[in-house]
Design a protein around this motif. Structure first.
Motif, PDB file in Angstrom:
ATOM      1  N   CYS A   1       5.254   9.132 -34.210  1.00 47.55           N
ATOM      2  CA  CYS A   1       5.644   7.778 -34.607  1.00 47.55           C
ATOM      3  C   CYS A   1       5.031   7.481 -35.974  1.00 47.55           C
ATOM      4  O   CYS A   1       3.821   7.600 -36.138  1.00 47.55           O
ATOM      5  CB  CYS A   1       5.166   6.759 -33.568  1.00 47.55           C
ATOM      6  SG  CYS A   1       5.419   5.051 -34.096  1.00 47.55           S
TER       7      CYS A   1
ATOM      8  N   CYS B   1       7.930   5.378 -31.814  1.00 45.84           N
ATOM      9  CA  CYS B   1       7.740   5.380 -30.373  1.00 45.84           C
ATOM     10  C   CYS B   1       8.502   4.185 -29.798  1.00 45.84           C
ATOM     11  O   CYS B   1       8.870   3.265 -30.534  1.00 45.84           O
ATOM     12  CB  CYS B   1       6.257   5.303 -30.027  1.00 45.84           C
ATOM     13  SG  CYS B   1       5.492   3.727 -30.420  1.00 45.84           S
TER      14      CYS B   1
ATOM     15  N   CYS C   1       2.493   4.064 -35.586  1.00 45.58           N
ATOM     16  CA  CYS C   1       1.194   4.103 -34.916  1.00 45.58           C
ATOM     17  C   CYS C   1       0.628   5.508 -34.828  1.00 45.58           C
ATOM     18  O   CYS C   1      -0.546   5.683 -34.515  1.00 45.58           O
ATOM     19  CB  CYS C   1       1.289   3.470 -33.529  1.00 45.58           C
ATOM     20  SG  CYS C   1       2.310   4.408 -32.375  1.00 45.58           S
TER      21      CYS C   1
HETATM   22 ZN   LIG Z   1       4.485   3.754 -32.466  1.00 46.23          ZN
END
Ligand SMILES: [Zn+2]
Ligand SMILES: [Zn+2]
Length: 68
Positions: free
Chosen positions: A19, A59, A22
């Motif tokens: 991702c 994500c 994050c």
């Molecule tokens: Zn993420």
């Protein structure tokens, strides 16, 4: 790296992507991929118009957060 979402479900799946927001590892089943013309907001890239579409891998949580 392992898929973080799978790990939370007790599975041990090798991550195929990360991702970009994050940084968690994601398998192909959990990654959300979208092609965007340009970035709004400038994170993580500087705000600028791009000639090519950028693939972005998110994500599920970040994808949901960015769509609001
Ligand atoms: Zn993420
Ligand atoms: Zn997974």
């Amino acid at each position: 790296m392992k898929c973080y979402v799978c790990a939370q479900e007790g599975k041990d799946t090798e991550a195929a992507g990360i991702c970009i927001v994050c940084g968690m590892g994601l398998c192909t089943g959990h990654m959300v991929r979208e092609d965007v013309d340009l970035w709004e907001g400038g994170y993580p890239f500087p705000a600028q118009k791009l000639e090519k579409k950028l693939p972005r891998i998110l994500c599920p949580e970040c994808a949901a957060a960015l769509k609001e």
